[in-house]
Design a protein around this motif. Structure first.
Motif, short mmCIF file in Angstrom:
data_model
loop_
_atom_site.label_atom_id
_atom_site.label_comp_id
_atom_site.label_asym_id
_atom_site.label_seq_id
_atom_site.Cartn_x
_atom_site.Cartn_y
_atom_site.Cartn_z
N PRO A 20 0.79 -1.23 0.00
CA PRO A 20 0.00 0.00 0.00
C PRO A 20 0.82 1.27 0.00
CG PRO A 20 -0.07 -1.07 2.16
CD PRO A 20 0.57 -2.04 1.22
N PHE A 21 2.11 1.19 0.42
CA PHE A 21 2.93 2.40 0.41
C PHE A 21 3.61 2.62 -0.94
CE2 PHE A 21 6.71 -0.13 0.91
CZ PHE A 21 6.35 -1.17 1.74
N VAL A 22 3.25 1.81 -1.96
CA VAL A 22 3.66 2.07 -3.34
C VAL A 22 2.49 2.80 -4.01
CG1 VAL A 22 4.45 1.08 -5.51
CG2 VAL A 22 5.03 -0.05 -3.36
N TRP A 23 2.63 4.09 -4.23
CA TRP A 23 1.53 4.88 -4.79
C TRP A 23 2.06 6.01 -5.65
CZ3 TRP A 23 2.43 9.77 -3.14
CH2 TRP A 23 3.02 9.94 -1.87
N GLU A 44 -9.67 6.20 19.02
CA GLU A 44 -9.76 5.37 17.82
C GLU A 44 -9.21 6.10 16.60
OE1 GLU A 44 -10.34 2.41 15.10
OE2 GLU A 44 -10.23 2.33 17.28
N ALA A 45 -9.45 7.42 16.54
CA ALA A 45 -8.90 8.20 15.43
C ALA A 45 -7.38 8.15 15.44
CB ALA A 45 -9.38 9.65 15.52
N ILE A 46 -6.78 8.29 16.62
CA ILE A 46 -5.32 8.26 16.72
C ILE A 46 -4.79 6.89 16.37
CG2 ILE A 46 -3.41 8.46 18.35
CD1 ILE A 46 -4.94 10.76 19.66
N ARG A 47 -5.50 5.84 16.76
CA ARG A 47 -5.10 4.48 16.35
C ARG A 47 -5.10 4.38 14.82
NH1 ARG A 47 -6.37 0.36 14.02
NH2 ARG A 47 -8.40 1.24 13.47
N ARG A 48 -6.11 4.99 14.19
CA ARG A 48 -6.20 4.98 12.74
C ARG A 48 -5.03 5.74 12.11
NH1 ARG A 48 -10.12 6.44 8.71
NH2 ARG A 48 -8.91 6.91 6.83
N PHE A 49 -4.65 6.90 12.70
CA PHE A 49 -3.51 7.64 12.16
C PHE A 49 -2.27 6.76 12.15
CE2 PHE A 49 -5.41 11.58 14.49
CZ PHE A 49 -6.49 11.57 13.63
N GLY A 50 -2.05 6.06 13.26
CA GLY A 50 -0.88 5.19 13.35
C GLY A 50 -0.90 4.08 12.33
N ALA A 51 -2.07 3.49 12.13
CA ALA A 51 -2.19 2.40 11.16
C ALA A 51 -1.94 2.90 9.74
CB ALA A 51 -3.57 1.76 11.26
N ASP A 52 -2.43 4.10 9.44
CA ASP A 52 -2.19 4.67 8.11
C ASP A 52 -0.70 4.86 7.85
OD1 ASP A 52 -4.87 4.75 7.49
OD2 ASP A 52 -5.13 6.87 7.97
N GLY A 58 -0.27 1.43 6.05
CA GLY A 58 -1.03 1.95 4.93
C GLY A 58 -0.14 2.68 3.94
N ARG A 59 -0.57 3.86 3.52
CA ARG A 59 0.20 4.63 2.54
C ARG A 59 1.46 5.26 3.13
NH1 ARG A 59 -5.17 6.17 1.93
NH2 ARG A 59 -6.18 5.28 0.08
N GLY A 60 1.50 5.32 4.46
CA GLY A 60 2.66 5.92 5.12
C GLY A 60 2.41 7.34 5.58
N PHE A 61 1.21 7.86 5.36
CA PHE A 61 0.91 9.24 5.76
C PHE A 61 -0.61 9.41 5.91
CE2 PHE A 61 0.25 9.33 1.23
CZ PHE A 61 -0.81 10.22 1.05
N VAL A 62 -0.98 10.50 6.58
CA VAL A 62 -2.38 10.89 6.70
C VAL A 62 -2.44 12.38 6.94
CG1 VAL A 62 -2.45 10.42 9.19
CG2 VAL A 62 -4.58 10.41 7.89
N LEU A 63 -3.47 13.04 6.42
CA LEU A 63 -3.70 14.46 6.68
C LEU A 63 -4.96 14.57 7.54
CD1 LEU A 63 -2.80 17.40 5.99
CD2 LEU A 63 -4.58 17.37 4.21
N ILE A 73 -1.42 14.83 20.75
CA ILE A 73 -1.60 13.78 19.73
C ILE A 73 -0.28 13.06 19.51
CG2 ILE A 73 -2.17 13.32 17.32
CD1 ILE A 73 -4.04 15.73 17.39
N GLY A 74 0.81 13.83 19.48
CA GLY A 74 2.13 13.22 19.31
C GLY A 74 2.46 12.25 20.43
N LEU A 75 2.16 12.61 21.68
CA LEU A 75 2.42 11.72 22.80
C LEU A 75 1.68 10.40 22.66
CD1 LEU A 75 2.29 14.10 25.91
CD2 LEU A 75 4.31 12.93 25.01
N HIS A 76 0.48 10.45 22.07
CA HIS A 76 -0.32 9.24 21.92
C HIS A 76 0.10 8.42 20.69
CE1 HIS A 76 -3.39 9.51 25.11
NE2 HIS A 76 -3.09 10.79 25.09
N LEU A 77 1.01 8.96 19.90
CA LEU A 77 1.49 8.24 18.72
C LEU A 77 2.93 7.77 18.85
CD1 LEU A 77 -0.11 10.31 15.82
CD2 LEU A 77 -0.45 7.86 16.23
N GLY A 78 3.67 8.31 19.82
CA GLY A 78 5.07 7.91 19.95
C GLY A 78 5.78 8.75 20.99
#
Length: 360
Positions: free
Chosen positions: A13-16, A68-76, A80-85, A106-111
């Motif tokens: 998915p990160f080939v786009w 759940e939104a932050i979990r989704r950001f991490g998964a993307d 996934g594609r490697g990024f999200v806006l 948000i950053g603390l909850h992602l890393g």
């Protein structure tokens, strides 16, 4: 995703391509009212508590509606594609301190936020306030010039738009795997060079760096996992220092071909940041750049982005000394003498303001 350990085309998915993604908005996540309200509430509490940014943890500021939104950001980013806006924050109702608090939370909850300079600052500002051009040695974060495609110095990088410029300043992404696949198709003889160590100019990235250069391969391909770390200008300028061997002819050809591919029609995805937009990017999946921009006559039309670098455990195997491995975490000091670390901005109110005593 399917990746081989030989130099064959990368798939997943990160080939786009940007011309394909630009026809959809699947890569944009719009926060809902409940998520926005929670981030605002917790952000205000963060400001009131005024914790030390070096030691505060996500556990101290739990999120429910936005979890759940932050979990989704991490998964993307990770698979996934490697990024999200991200869009939806009510920036017209915030001052810069509240915006920075929400961003940092948000950053603390992602890393784990990591240092962005040798002073220890954890939030950096991307502003066009320098009178020095990028080609003249101006810091990328302080100039208004177009930047070449590159990777930042962390597992993940985020940019939050406080204010856009009067014109220009598009954020552009390209898939590292797409670039590699095209290079492999055109010049398979050059592809193995990307797995070898290259010198990068450390002092050009941070004038307080303790050494002139560090080394990293451009491509990590280990245990079936592909990652890319690039920056042709930092590689080129590293060779101005004594003891750094000159680039070979094939190495120069490889760098030139990478640049040619990244600027080929349809490869890049351009984003026109609006106030409150947050771009999250896994550095190993995509390269980024920006177009030249012009600021307006007043503060409201001066391009101003906040930046976070995160160490994020994505379970991604990397070859030894890949990327800017010389970066240390937010609580560490590089030497026994911690004088420089006392010069960082470690409270959210001061971190939300542009430093006038560092960078040009």
């Amino acid at each position: 995703m399917t990746i081989t350990t030989t130099l064959e085309p990368v798939t997943g998915p990160f080939v786009w391509r940007g011309d394909e993604l630009s026809r959809t908005d699947d890569w944009i996540f719009r926060l809902g009212p409940d998520q926005v309200a929670e981030l605002e509430e917790v952000g205000r509490r963060f400001i009131a508590d005024d914790p030390d940014l070096r030691t505060v943890s996500a556990a101290q500021y739990p999120l429910t509606a936005a979890a759940e939104a932050i979990r989704r950001f991490g998964a993307d980013m990770d698979s996934g594609r490697g990024f999200v806006l991200i869009r939806g924050l009510r920036m017209e109702e915030y001052d810069d301190t509240l915006a920075a608090a929400i961003f940092y939370l948000i950053g603390l909850h992602l890393g784990e936020p990591i240092r962005q300079n040798e002073l220890g600052d954890l939030i950096d500002h991307i502003v066009g306030v320098s009178d020095k051009a990028y080609e003249e040695g101006g810091l990328p974060s302080r100039t208004r010039d177009k930047l070449p495609y590159h990777s930042d110095s962390s597992d993940a990088v985020a940019l939050m738009c406080l204010r856009p410029p009067a014109s220009g300043g598009l954020s552009s992404l390209v898939s590292g795997a797409t670039v590699f696949n095209e290079l492999l198709a055109r010049r398979p003889d050059l592809a193995p060079l990307l797995l070898e160590p290259w010198h990068y100019d450390w002092r050009r990235q941070d004038p307080d760096a303790p050494a002139d250069t560090y080394t990293s391969p451009i491509v990590s391909w280990t245990q079936g996992c592909f990652s890319m770390y690039a920056g042709a200008d930092m590689i080129e300028s590293a060779h101005r220092y004594p003891g750094v061997p000159p680039l070979t002819g094939p190495q120069r050809e490889a760098l030139a071909l990478i640049e040619e591919i990244t600027y080929s029609d349809g490869v890049a995805l351009d984003m026109d940041f609006q106030p409150g937009d947050i771009q999250w990017l896994l550095n190993y999946a995509a390269l980024h750049s920006r177009t030249e921009f012009v600021n307006g006559a007043d503060f409201a039309h001066t391009r101003h982005l906040l930046r976070l670098w995160l160490r994020r455990d994505v379970g991604r195997p990397l070859v030894e000394n890949f990327g800017k491995h010389v970066v240390v975490d937010r609580s560490s000091t590089r030497t026994e003498d911690a004088v420089r670390d006392t010069q960082g901005h470690f409270r959210i109110r001061e971190a939300a303001a542009v430093r006038t005593d560092w960078g040009d």
